[in-house]
Every structure is written in C-alpha cells, then in structure tokens.
Write a protein that holds these residues in place. Structure first.
Motif, PDB file in Angstrom:
ATOM      1  N   GLY A   1       6.591  -2.220  -3.056  1.00 53.84           N
ATOM      2  CA  GLY A   1       6.140  -3.046  -2.001  1.00 53.84           C
ATOM      3  C   GLY A   1       4.778  -2.567  -1.633  1.00 53.84           C
ATOM      4  N   VAL A   2       4.440  -1.331  -1.250  1.00 58.03           N
ATOM      5  CA  VAL A   2       3.162  -0.798  -0.976  1.00 58.03           C
ATOM      6  C   VAL A   2       2.278  -0.790  -1.926  1.00 58.03           C
ATOM      7  CG1 VAL A   2       1.956   1.354  -0.232  1.00 58.03           C
ATOM      8  CG2 VAL A   2       4.134   0.818   0.680  1.00 58.03           C
ATOM      9  N   LEU A   3       2.517  -0.692  -3.297  1.00 59.75           N
ATOM     10  CA  LEU A   3       1.749  -0.666  -4.668  1.00 59.75           C
ATOM     11  C   LEU A   3       1.203  -2.268  -4.735  1.00 59.75           C
ATOM     12  CD1 LEU A   3       0.573   0.498  -7.397  1.00 59.75           C
ATOM     13  CD2 LEU A   3       2.807  -0.369  -8.272  1.00 59.75           C
ATOM     14  N   LEU A   4       2.175  -3.355  -4.610  1.00 56.79           N
ATOM     15  CA  LEU A   4       1.894  -4.456  -4.906  1.00 56.79           C
ATOM     16  C   LEU A   4       0.822  -5.023  -3.601  1.00 56.79           C
ATOM     17  CD1 LEU A   4       5.249  -6.200  -5.551  1.00 56.79           C
ATOM     18  CD2 LEU A   4       3.337  -5.437  -7.208  1.00 56.79           C
ATOM     19  N   ASP A   5       0.767  -4.433  -2.604  1.00 56.04           N
ATOM     20  CA  ASP A   5      -0.140  -4.800  -1.375  1.00 56.04           C
ATOM     21  C   ASP A   5      -1.477  -4.046  -1.661  1.00 56.04           C
ATOM     22  OD1 ASP A   5       1.381  -6.973  -0.162  1.00 56.04           O
ATOM     23  OD2 ASP A   5       2.385  -5.307   1.137  1.00 56.04           O
ATOM     24  N   ARG A   6      -1.452  -3.080  -2.681  1.00 53.32           N
ATOM     25  CA  ARG A   6      -2.904  -2.399  -2.713  1.00 53.32           C
ATOM     26  C   ARG A   6      -3.311  -2.502  -3.942  1.00 53.32           C
ATOM     27  NH1 ARG A   6      -1.970   3.376   0.589  1.00 53.32           N
ATOM     28  NH2 ARG A   6      -1.112   2.427   2.742  1.00 53.32           N
ATOM     29  N   ARG A   7      -2.735  -2.873  -4.977  1.00 51.78           N
ATOM     30  CA  ARG A   7      -3.274  -3.246  -6.506  1.00 51.78           C
ATOM     31  C   ARG A   7      -3.038  -4.655  -6.791  1.00 51.78           C
ATOM     32  NH1 ARG A   7      -4.479   1.054  -4.770  1.00 51.78           N
ATOM     33  NH2 ARG A   7      -4.239   3.133  -5.973  1.00 51.78           N
ATOM     34  N   SER A   8      -4.071  -5.048  -7.879  1.00 51.26           N
ATOM     35  CA  SER A   8      -3.853  -5.879  -8.528  1.00 51.26           C
ATOM     36  C   SER A   8      -2.578  -6.259  -9.123  1.00 51.26           C
ATOM     37  CB  SER A   8      -5.039  -6.118  -9.467  1.00 51.26           C
ATOM     38  OG  SER A   8      -6.393  -6.413  -8.768  1.00 51.26           O
ATOM     39  N   LYS A   9      -1.961  -7.393  -9.283  1.00 50.67           N
ATOM     40  CA  LYS A   9      -0.466  -7.660  -9.808  1.00 50.67           C
ATOM     41  C   LYS A   9      -0.649  -7.681 -11.274  1.00 50.67           C
ATOM     42  CE  LYS A   9      -0.798  -8.779  -5.857  1.00 50.67           C
ATOM     43  NZ  LYS A   9      -1.440  -7.897  -4.736  1.00 50.67           N
ATOM     44  N   HIS A  10      -1.774  -8.419 -12.035  1.00 56.03           N
ATOM     45  CA  HIS A  10      -1.897  -8.632 -13.190  1.00 56.03           C
ATOM     46  C   HIS A  10      -1.691  -7.596 -14.142  1.00 56.03           C
ATOM     47  CE1 HIS A  10      -3.711  -9.920 -17.120  1.00 56.03           C
ATOM     48  NE2 HIS A  10      -2.969 -11.059 -16.836  1.00 56.03           N
ATOM     49  N   PRO A  11      -2.141  -6.389 -14.009  1.00 57.80           N
ATOM     50  CA  PRO A  11      -2.188  -5.250 -14.890  1.00 57.80           C
ATOM     51  C   PRO A  11      -0.754  -4.692 -14.432  1.00 57.80           C
ATOM     52  CG  PRO A  11      -3.772  -4.738 -13.018  1.00 57.80           C
ATOM     53  CD  PRO A  11      -3.280  -6.164 -13.129  1.00 57.80           C
ATOM     54  N   ILE A  12       0.041  -4.680 -13.317  1.00 54.59           N
ATOM     55  CA  ILE A  12       1.266  -4.100 -13.351  1.00 54.59           C
ATOM     56  C   ILE A  12       2.227  -4.910 -14.059  1.00 54.59           C
ATOM     57  CG2 ILE A  12       3.017  -4.005 -11.326  1.00 54.59           C
ATOM     58  CD1 ILE A  12       0.792  -3.487  -9.317  1.00 54.59           C
ATOM     59  N   MET A  13       2.026  -6.159 -14.288  1.00 52.75           N
ATOM     60  CA  MET A  13       2.822  -7.073 -14.997  1.00 52.75           C
ATOM     61  C   MET A  13       2.857  -6.806 -16.464  1.00 52.75           C
ATOM     62  SD  MET A  13       2.988 -10.793 -13.600  1.00 52.75           S
ATOM     63  CE  MET A  13       1.225 -11.149 -13.679  1.00 52.75           C
ATOM     64  N   LEU A  14       1.655  -6.338 -16.837  1.00 49.50           N
ATOM     65  CA  LEU A  14       1.370  -6.033 -18.417  1.00 49.50           C
ATOM     66  C   LEU A  14       2.094  -4.424 -18.665  1.00 49.50           C
ATOM     67  CD1 LEU A  14      -2.279  -6.888 -18.855  1.00 49.50           C
ATOM     68  CD2 LEU A  14      -0.319  -7.993 -19.692  1.00 49.50           C
ATOM     69  N   PHE A  15       1.959  -3.484 -17.565  1.00 53.09           N
ATOM     70  CA  PHE A  15       2.541  -2.383 -17.752  1.00 53.09           C
ATOM     71  C   PHE A  15       3.921  -2.379 -17.908  1.00 53.09           C
ATOM     72  CE2 PHE A  15       4.223   1.446 -16.068  1.00 53.09           C
ATOM     73  CZ  PHE A  15       3.824   2.469 -16.744  1.00 53.09           C
ATOM     74  N   SER A  16       4.380  -3.296 -16.993  1.00 56.14           N
ATOM     75  CA  SER A  16       5.864  -3.247 -16.803  1.00 56.14           C
ATOM     76  C   SER A  16       6.709  -3.700 -17.993  1.00 56.14           C
ATOM     77  CB  SER A  16       6.288  -3.981 -15.569  1.00 56.14           C
ATOM     78  OG  SER A  16       5.922  -3.479 -14.317  1.00 56.14           O
ATOM     79  N   GLU A  17       6.163  -4.780 -18.799  1.00 59.13           N
ATOM     80  CA  GLU A  17       6.514  -5.554 -19.719  1.00 59.13           C
ATOM     81  C   GLU A  17       6.382  -4.711 -20.825  1.00 59.13           C
ATOM     82  OE1 GLU A  17       5.957  -9.678 -20.264  1.00 59.13           O
ATOM     83  OE2 GLU A  17       6.183  -9.931 -18.345  1.00 59.13           O
ATOM     84  N   SER A  18       5.332  -4.055 -21.121  1.00 57.80           N
ATOM     85  CA  SER A  18       5.066  -3.147 -22.382  1.00 57.80           C
ATOM     86  C   SER A  18       6.138  -2.004 -22.338  1.00 57.80           C
ATOM     87  CB  SER A  18       3.738  -2.263 -22.258  1.00 57.80           C
ATOM     88  OG  SER A  18       2.844  -3.540 -22.253  1.00 57.80           O
ATOM     89  N   MET A  19       6.448  -1.548 -21.229  1.00 57.62           N
ATOM     90  CA  MET A  19       7.429  -0.315 -20.975  1.00 57.62           C
ATOM     91  C   MET A  19       8.731  -0.935 -21.118  1.00 57.62           C
ATOM     92  SD  MET A  19       8.225   1.733 -17.534  1.00 57.62           S
ATOM     93  CE  MET A  19       8.634   0.500 -16.340  1.00 57.62           C
ATOM     94  N   SER A  20       9.334  -2.039 -20.847  1.00 58.02           N
ATOM     95  CA  SER A  20      10.533  -2.569 -21.196  1.00 58.02           C
ATOM     96  C   SER A  20      10.670  -2.926 -22.682  1.00 58.02           C
ATOM     97  CB  SER A  20      10.918  -3.820 -20.401  1.00 58.02           C
ATOM     98  OG  SER A  20      10.821  -3.472 -18.918  1.00 58.02           O
ATOM     99  N   GLY A  21       9.644  -3.285 -23.245  1.00 59.93           N
ATOM    100  CA  GLY A  21       9.667  -3.770 -24.551  1.00 59.93           C
ATOM    101  C   GLY A  21       9.966  -2.629 -25.395  1.00 59.93           C
ATOM    102  N   LEU A  22       9.210  -1.454 -25.223  1.00 61.32           N
ATOM    103  CA  LEU A  22       9.373  -0.355 -26.068  1.00 61.32           C
ATOM    104  C   LEU A  22      10.758   0.449 -25.849  1.00 61.32           C
ATOM    105  CD1 LEU A  22       5.761   1.181 -25.192  1.00 61.32           C
ATOM    106  CD2 LEU A  22       6.580   0.306 -27.355  1.00 61.32           C
ATOM    107  N   ALA A  23      11.090   0.371 -24.633  1.00 54.98           N
ATOM    108  CA  ALA A  23      12.515   0.808 -24.359  1.00 54.98           C
ATOM    109  C   ALA A  23      13.681   0.045 -25.092  1.00 54.98           C
ATOM    110  CB  ALA A  23      12.808   0.887 -22.852  1.00 54.98           C
TER     111      ALA A  23
END
Length: 434
Positions: A90-112
């Motif tokens: 929650g703190v991360l989302l209020d302090r960072r842009s959300k678009h790159p966070i989505m990219l990182f999360s989906e890349s991590m899930s796909g590789l796993a």
C-alpha cells in the motif's frame, strides 16, 4: 477425441486474439485505447489465472500424489504474500508509479509459471518447487493486482469505476466460462505442466501489451513520512470507516473459508467424485456462466435493492453452495455423471454469488476513499481480507488429513452459514443503498 478438442481450443484462442487485436487497433481516443489495452491484459491474466488454478494443483495431484496437508500448504503459500506484503505494498503504491509495478509483477509471475514446465521436463518437479512457484505468483497477484486497481481508477476516474469494473467482470466471466474447460483439455491432451506453460506465455503477451500503452500514471509527490506511519494511517482510515471495517472482517472470514475450500476441492472432485481433468474442467466451465449472469444482473440488482443488499445476496449464494457441495455423493442416482452435473450446477451459483459479492464491494470501497489514500486503502483491505487465507488452507488440510475431505468441507459449510447471518444482522450493509 483429442484432435477435435485441441482444434476447438486453438480456434478459441485464435478468435479471442483476433477480436482483441481489432479492438486495440480501433479508432478511439488515446484514453479509450489505453483502457482497452489494460482490459486486454486483464483478460489475459484472467484466462491465465483460471488455467493455473486448475492446472497447478493438478500438477501436484496427478504427478506428485500429495496428502491433504500438502495441498493445504500449497494453497496457503499462494495466499501468504497477502499477509506478508499486503500493507507495505500500500505504501509502495502511494509513492510509486503503478505502471512499472504491473510490468514487474507480471514478468515475475510468468517466469515462475514457466519454470514448472521446465522443471517437469528436466525431471526436477517436486512439491517444494510448487510451493515456491505458488508463493511467487501469490506475490505477483498482491503487488500487481493492487497496482492494477489503482491504475484503473487513474484511467477511468471515479465516475467510470462501476462501468469499468463491470467490463472487467464480464471478461472474468468469459474466462471462467472458457478457461476451466480449456485447462481441462490442455491437461488431458498435453499435460498439466504444458497447460501451466501456456499461461506463462499469456503473461509475456500481457507485458508486451502494457509496455505499448501511451499513458503512464504520474509519480506521486514525495512523502516525508516513515513507511510505518503510512501503514498505520491506512489501518486507522479503514478502522474509522464503519463500512470499510464491516467489509474487511466479513471478506476476511469469507476468504478464510474460500481458501480452505480451494485446498480440498481438487482432491474432492478427483478422489471422491472420480472426475477426470477434462470432466472437472467442463464442470467448472458452468461457473463462468454464473459469472456472466452476475455481470448482467448486478446493475439492476443494485438499482433495485441497493449496494449492500446485493453484496449480501451474493454472500448467501456462496454459502448455499459451500453447504451443498460436500453432500454430493460419488454416484448420484447411480451415475457418476449426475454427480459431476450436480457439482457443475453448484459452481454456477457459487461463481454468480462471488461476483455479486465482489463487484459492488470493490466499487463501494473505492467510492468512499479519497485519492491520496487509494493505494493504502486497497492494500490494507487486501491485507485484512486475505491475511487469514493461509490459516484457512492449513486448517482445512489438517482436518481433511485426520477426519476426511468431506468432513473438512462440512466444517467450511457451517462457517459460511454463520458468516451470512453475522453479515446480515451485524453490519450496516442492509441499509446501504447508494
């Protein structure tokens, strides 16, 4: 049999891809095109989630033959990231842009997910491997899912949330309608690891699609507050809002019961009811029809009865299905097919109830939260509502290990009935009309 089924699966994927490609190339405004891209990625993720939710536990059941406690641990580890990372996200989302966070999360899930197929083909697949993958995709869902919710609010505005959520729900209903059957076909024809690998490819396509968006949400203004202070602010905000507080504890108990059910459902369907992966996938497809129905009737219901009563109607529907599922015999009227049909009918009403619960739930909590608190509210609510899920999965696995799968599901049924009564008479939801 396999050739027609594989042909149908390929045609479904091809038609969906061509349709979505035409929609993304439409002549709409940049804002519309960006929303369509987000919608398309959401659809890919919904299909991936539906296939994974069946294929990943089937990897365990068919290839590794786990005990109920091991299945409970697998489901618990998928939910554990909510408890560990829900509040910091929650703190991360209020302090960072959300678009790159989505990219990182989906890349991590796909590789796993891709690693499951690679490990199987190399002869390395084991329950600990699946535990790690489950934890990683759970983490991706916590981080990426929260970022998507906030990013959606940025794209469409508050007034467009209900309409946008309804579109997302319609996509989810389509994935629920097609995804389990497609997963069953892929597992039956190829293998469970190959089906998981298909979802990994979907995440890769989603990442490419999101990178093509022309709009990026702005980086929030820097905060001088300590992260723990922001976390505390999110908890206090939810606690001081009676409506959010009621939704939090109600959804928390519901997720406890739902994840407990997830730990036992595949074992119950395959062992007690004798359903093959293909039959199980087809039975769960009917749940998608229930989600489609809910996407159609949720607006008329909220207009007629109000947001709160619609949430309670959805909760009651899921409770009824929790109560009836363990009562399905191995052979209903002397037929295993009749038992599978009864299971499918309950999936229809269960998934319809889930969406009637969560579509107005999501819109309601966004509506009562100011912009600066959206990230912290979203993650706080996700933490409070799903942090109990690992305990539910572990408890269900333990009960099933010692007293049987049906008895474990009967305990879930009793808890769901009590929850419905408590939410109806112990919260202000009955009077919430807006």
């Amino acid at each position: 049999m396999s050739t027609p089924l594989s042909y149908i699966a390929c045609r479904i994927y091809s038609s969906l891809f061509q349709y979505c490609t035409r929609r993304l190339r439409g002549d709409g405004s940049p804002a519309t095109i960006n929303f369509r891209r987000l919608w398309f990625s959401n659809g890919l993720n919904c299909f991936g989630a539906q296939i994974t939710s069946l294929a990943l536990p089937l990897c365990a059941v068919l290839l590794l033959h786990p005990t109920p406690e091991q299945m409970g641990l697998l489901v618990a580890l998928q939910a554990l990231p909510f408890a560990l990372f829900g509040l910091p996200v929650g703190v991360l989302l209020d302090r960072r842009s959300k678009h790159p966070i989505m990219l990182f999360s989906e890349s991590m899930s796909g590789l796993a997910l891709a690693s499951v197929a690679v490990a199987y083909w190399c002869g390395l697949l084991s329950m600990p491997w699946l535990y790690i993958v489950g934890f990683i995709i759970g983490t991706g869902f916590v981080v990426g899912g929260g970022a998507e919710q906030v990013f959606l609010t940025f794209l469409v505005g508050r007034d467009g949330l209900i309409d946008a959520q309804s579109k997302f729900a319609a996509t989810e209903s389509a994935s629920r309608l097609i995804g389990p059957g497609l997963a069953g076909v892929l597992v039956q024809i190829l293998s469970a690891p190959a089906a998981v690998f298909c979802t990994a490819c979907g995440y890769l396509i989603s990442v490419i699609n999101l990178r093509a968006m022309s709009t990026r949400d702005p980086r929030p203004a820097p905060s001088n507050k300590h992260a723990l202070r922001d976390i505390a602010d999110g908890l206090v905000f939810v606690w001081r809002q009676p409506l959010l507080r009621a939704l939090a504890w109600g959804a928390g108990i519901w997720h406890f019961l739902f994840y407990a059910s997830m730990a036992l459902t595949i074992l119950f369907a395959t062992h007690d009811l004798g359903m093959s992966p293909g039959v199980l996938g087809l039975a769960q497809m009917l749940g998608g029809a229930g989600m489609l129905l809910s996407a159609i009737i949720v607006k008329p219901l909220t207009r007629r009865y109000g947001t709160g009563p619609t949430i309670l109607i959805g909760l009651a529907s899921t409770s009824l299905c929790f109560a009836l599922t363990p009562a399905i015999p191995a052979t209903l009227f002397g037929s295993a097919h009749a038992s599978a049909a009864a299971y499918a009918v309950l999936m229809f009403f269960f998934d319809c109830g889930v969406m009637l619960f969560f579509i107005p739930y999501m819109g309601l909590r966004q509506k009562v939260t100011p912009d600066p608190m959206l990230g912290r509210m979203t993650s706080t609510m996700r933490f409070l509502t799903v942090a109990t899920a690992p305990l539910g999965a572990l408890a269900a696995g333990w009960i099933a290990e010692h007293f049987g799968v049906r008895n474990g599901m009967a305990c879930i049924a009793a808890g769901s009935v009590l929850l419905t009564i408590a939410m109806t008479w112990g919260t202000p939801l009955r009077g919430v009309r807006a």
